[in-house]
Scaffold this motif. Structure first.
Motif, PDB file in Angstrom:
ATOM      1  N   PHE A  26       0.834  -1.196   0.000  1.00 27.35           N
ATOM      2  CA  PHE A  26       0.000   0.000   0.000  1.00 27.35           C
ATOM      3  C   PHE A  26       0.869   1.247   0.000  1.00 27.35           C
ATOM      4  N   ARG A  27       0.284   2.340  -0.481  1.00 28.99           N
ATOM      5  CA  ARG A  27       0.941   3.648  -0.465  1.00 28.99           C
ATOM      6  C   ARG A  27      -0.051   4.718  -0.013  1.00 28.99           C
ATOM      7  N   VAL A  28       0.490   5.736   0.632  1.00 28.17           N
ATOM      8  CA  VAL A  28      -0.315   6.881   1.070  1.00 28.17           C
ATOM      9  C   VAL A  28       0.471   8.155   0.803  1.00 28.17           C
ATOM     10  N   GLU A  29      -0.215   9.178   0.316  1.00 30.43           N
ATOM     11  CA  GLU A  29       0.380  10.509   0.173  1.00 30.43           C
ATOM     12  C   GLU A  29      -0.542  11.523   0.817  1.00 30.43           C
ATOM     13  N   LEU A  30       0.023  12.398   1.637  1.00 29.80           N
ATOM     14  CA  LEU A  30      -0.775  13.442   2.253  1.00 29.80           C
ATOM     15  C   LEU A  30      -0.042  14.773   2.170  1.00 29.80           C
ATOM     16  N   VAL A  31      -0.817  15.834   2.154  1.00 33.27           N
ATOM     17  CA  VAL A  31      -0.274  17.195   2.159  1.00 33.27           C
ATOM     18  C   VAL A  31      -0.857  17.922   3.357  1.00 33.27           C
ATOM     19  N   VAL A  32       0.023  18.558   4.130  1.00 31.27           N
ATOM     20  CA  VAL A  32      -0.389  19.342   5.292  1.00 31.27           C
ATOM     21  C   VAL A  32      -0.087  20.810   5.018  1.00 31.27           C
ATOM     22  N   ARG A  33      -1.095  21.644   5.246  1.00 31.64           N
ATOM     23  CA  ARG A  33      -0.923  23.084   5.040  1.00 31.64           C
ATOM     24  C   ARG A  33      -1.650  23.831   6.156  1.00 31.64           C
ATOM     25  N   ASP A  34      -0.974  24.792   6.770  1.00 29.77           N
ATOM     26  CA  ASP A  34      -1.569  25.608   7.830  1.00 29.77           C
ATOM     27  C   ASP A  34      -2.161  24.746   8.945  1.00 29.77           C
ATOM     28  N   GLY A  35      -1.441  23.668   9.270  1.00 31.55           N
ATOM     29  CA  GLY A  35      -1.853  22.835  10.390  1.00 31.55           C
ATOM     30  C   GLY A  35      -3.020  21.916  10.128  1.00 31.55           C
ATOM     31  N   ARG A  36      -3.376  21.692   8.871  1.00 38.17           N
ATOM     32  CA  ARG A  36      -4.496  20.808   8.516  1.00 38.17           C
ATOM     33  C   ARG A  36      -4.105  19.903   7.360  1.00 38.17           C
ATOM     34  N   ILE A  37      -4.709  18.733   7.310  1.00 37.94           N
ATOM     35  CA  ILE A  37      -4.533  17.830   6.170  1.00 37.94           C
ATOM     36  C   ILE A  37      -5.423  18.339   5.049  1.00 37.94           C
ATOM     37  N   VAL A  38      -4.826  18.718   3.933  1.00 35.29           N
ATOM     38  CA  VAL A  38      -5.604  19.271   2.818  1.00 35.29           C
ATOM     39  C   VAL A  38      -5.727  18.289   1.661  1.00 35.29           C
ATOM     40  N   SER A  39      -4.923  17.240   1.690  1.00 35.04           N
ATOM     41  CA  SER A  39      -4.977  16.232   0.632  1.00 35.04           C
ATOM     42  C   SER A  39      -4.520  14.899   1.206  1.00 35.04           C
ATOM     43  N   LEU A  40      -5.206  13.830   0.843  1.00 34.41           N
ATOM     44  CA  LEU A  40      -4.830  12.493   1.315  1.00 34.41           C
ATOM     45  C   LEU A  40      -5.342  11.475   0.312  1.00 34.41           C
ATOM     46  N   ARG A  41      -4.445  10.665  -0.200  1.00 35.78           N
ATOM     47  CA  ARG A  41      -4.864   9.624  -1.150  1.00 35.78           C
ATOM     48  C   ARG A  41      -4.087   8.336  -0.890  1.00 35.78           C
ATOM     49  N   GLY A  42      -4.710   7.233  -1.188  1.00 34.52           N
ATOM     50  CA  GLY A  42      -4.083   5.933  -0.994  1.00 34.52           C
ATOM     51  C   GLY A  42      -4.092   5.111  -2.264  1.00 34.52           C
ATOM     52  N   GLU A  43      -3.151   4.176  -2.351  1.00 37.22           N
ATOM     53  CA  GLU A  43      -3.058   3.259  -3.476  1.00 37.22           C
ATOM     54  C   GLU A  43      -2.843   1.846  -2.947  1.00 37.22           C
ATOM     55  N   ALA A  44      -3.238   0.860  -3.742  1.00 37.82           N
ATOM     56  CA  ALA A  44      -3.091  -0.544  -3.343  1.00 37.82           C
ATOM     57  C   ALA A  44      -2.475  -1.349  -4.484  1.00 37.82           C
ATOM     58  N   PRO A  45      -1.161  -1.253  -4.692  1.00 41.37           N
ATOM     59  CA  PRO A  45      -0.523  -2.001  -5.780  1.00 41.37           C
ATOM     60  C   PRO A  45      -0.702  -3.524  -5.668  1.00 41.37           C
ATOM     61  N   ARG A  46      -0.752  -4.036  -4.436  1.00 40.84           N
ATOM     62  CA  ARG A  46      -0.966  -5.486  -4.229  1.00 40.84           C
ATOM     63  C   ARG A  46      -1.846  -5.638  -2.991  1.00 40.84           C
ATOM     64  N   HIS A  47      -2.921  -6.424  -3.138  1.00 43.73           N
ATOM     65  CA  HIS A  47      -3.922  -6.485  -2.077  1.00 43.73           C
ATOM     66  C   HIS A  47      -4.607  -7.849  -2.104  1.00 43.73           C
ATOM     67  N   PRO A  48      -5.164  -8.279  -0.973  1.00 46.07           N
ATOM     68  CA  PRO A  48      -5.732  -9.639  -0.912  1.00 46.07           C
ATOM     69  C   PRO A  48      -7.100  -9.797  -1.550  1.00 46.07           C
ATOM     70  N   TYR A  49      -7.915  -8.703  -1.599  1.00 46.11           N
ATOM     71  CA  TYR A  49      -9.269  -8.834  -2.119  1.00 46.11           C
ATOM     72  C   TYR A  49      -9.558  -7.739  -3.154  1.00 46.11           C
ATOM     73  N   SER A  50     -10.440  -8.032  -4.065  1.00 44.64           N
ATOM     74  CA  SER A  50     -10.699  -7.125  -5.196  1.00 44.64           C
ATOM     75  C   SER A  50     -11.219  -5.763  -4.763  1.00 44.64           C
ATOM     76  N   LEU A  51     -11.890  -5.675  -3.618  1.00 47.55           N
ATOM     77  CA  LEU A  51     -12.458  -4.408  -3.179  1.00 47.55           C
ATOM     78  C   LEU A  51     -11.505  -3.568  -2.329  1.00 47.55           C
ATOM     79  N   CYS A  52     -10.341  -4.105  -1.997  1.00 47.57           N
ATOM     80  CA  CYS A  52      -9.414  -3.362  -1.140  1.00 47.57           C
ATOM     81  C   CYS A  52      -9.075  -1.968  -1.688  1.00 47.57           C
ATOM     82  N   PRO A  53      -8.781  -1.823  -2.995  1.00 51.88           N
ATOM     83  CA  PRO A  53      -8.446  -0.480  -3.493  1.00 51.88           C
ATOM     84  C   PRO A  53      -9.555   0.540  -3.285  1.00 51.88           C
ATOM     85  N   SER A  54     -10.812   0.109  -3.275  1.00 51.61           N
ATOM     86  CA  SER A  54     -11.931   1.038  -3.089  1.00 51.61           C
ATOM     87  C   SER A  54     -11.921   1.673  -1.703  1.00 51.61           C
TER      88      SER A  54
END
Length: 246
Positions: free
Chosen positions: A32-60
């Motif tokens: 799994f991967r996660v990227e987040l951006v913090v600005r002015d003391g708050r999370i303004v962006s957050l996204r995740g990825e699942a390059p390899r996962h056990p079940y088909s719905l995991c990326p959702s």
């Protein structure tokens, strides 16, 4: 002797407005991967990825991380568990997000965890965790209980451990202990024929295992890899991404 291994990498990249953090996790069962951006003391962006996962719905489940946008980074990685319903999240994406968010709160430039849990023999193993290249934890484990060393002696790996760790350890040590706890528990999967499953079990423990989703969450046959003799391959495919070159 087969060994369950997990590696977690976290790095930061200063932006013109805010700070960007990237985190990657890979083990025998997940990537799994996660990227987040913090600005002015708050999370303004957050996204995740699942390059390899056990079940088909995991990326959702990555879409569920959007619930954390707008919150303030907390130095406790476990704090995300109180902000959202963990049962409606991917466990590993949520925990990885918590680690990245805690790193942001502490302004850490980078962090690395390497975990090893050899296959249990008569229920026994020694689970170890290295942080930034130095061994920090080594637990003697019997089934789902830690036998030693103190202060972990007699602590169970399942219900109640997070509460105990947060009450009795520093934030830094509680974070490491809960990272190792997760691995000591899921390492038991190396004993099981996971690809014999057709779909996720309806345990309600995570996003894919919710009652309404489990029958649709098909087992991704071949998604379990073995890093016993090749720990250097963990997160190998994340290097350019972690260096903000991709």
């Amino acid at each position: 002797m087969p060994v369950f291994r997990r590696r977690i990498l976290i790095k930061t990249d200063p932006l013109a407005a805010g700070v960007r953090y990237r985190a990657a996790l890979e083990d025998d069962f997940h990537h799994f991967r996660v990227e987040l951006v913090v600005r002015d003391g708050r999370i303004v962006s957050l996204r995740g990825e699942a390059p390899r996962h056990p079940y088909s719905l995991c990326p959702s489940a990555a879409d569920q991380l959007q619930l954390l946008i707008g919150t303030a980074p907390d130095a406790s990685a476990h704090a995300v568990m109180r902000l959202v319903d963990p049962g409606q999240q991917c466990t590993h994406l949520l925990e990885l997000s918590g680690l990245a968010i805690a790193a942001a709160a502490r302004a850490l430039p980078q962090r690395r965890y390497d975990i090893e849990v050899p296959l249990r023999v008569e229920g026994r193993t020694q689970a170890t965790l290295d942080r930034d290249g130095t061994q920090l934890l080594a637990w003697d484990v019997q089934d789902f209980d830690i036998e030693g060393p103190p202060p972990y002696s007699g602590i169970g790996l399942r219900q109640g451990m997070a509460r105990w760790a947060l009450a009795n350890l520093s934030e830094d040590m509680a974070e490491a202990a809960l990272v190792l706890r997760r691995c000591a528990v899921i390492s038991m999967g190396k004993n099981r024929p996971l690809d014999a499953q057709k779909h996720a079990r309806p345990t309600s423990a995570c996003f894919a295992q919710q009652q309404e989703r489990a029958p649709l969450a098909l087992r991704q046959v071949g998604s379990t890899w073995n890093f016993t003799w090749r720990p250097d391959q963990l997160c190998r495919d994340d290097q350019a991404w972690m260096d903000f070159k991709a």
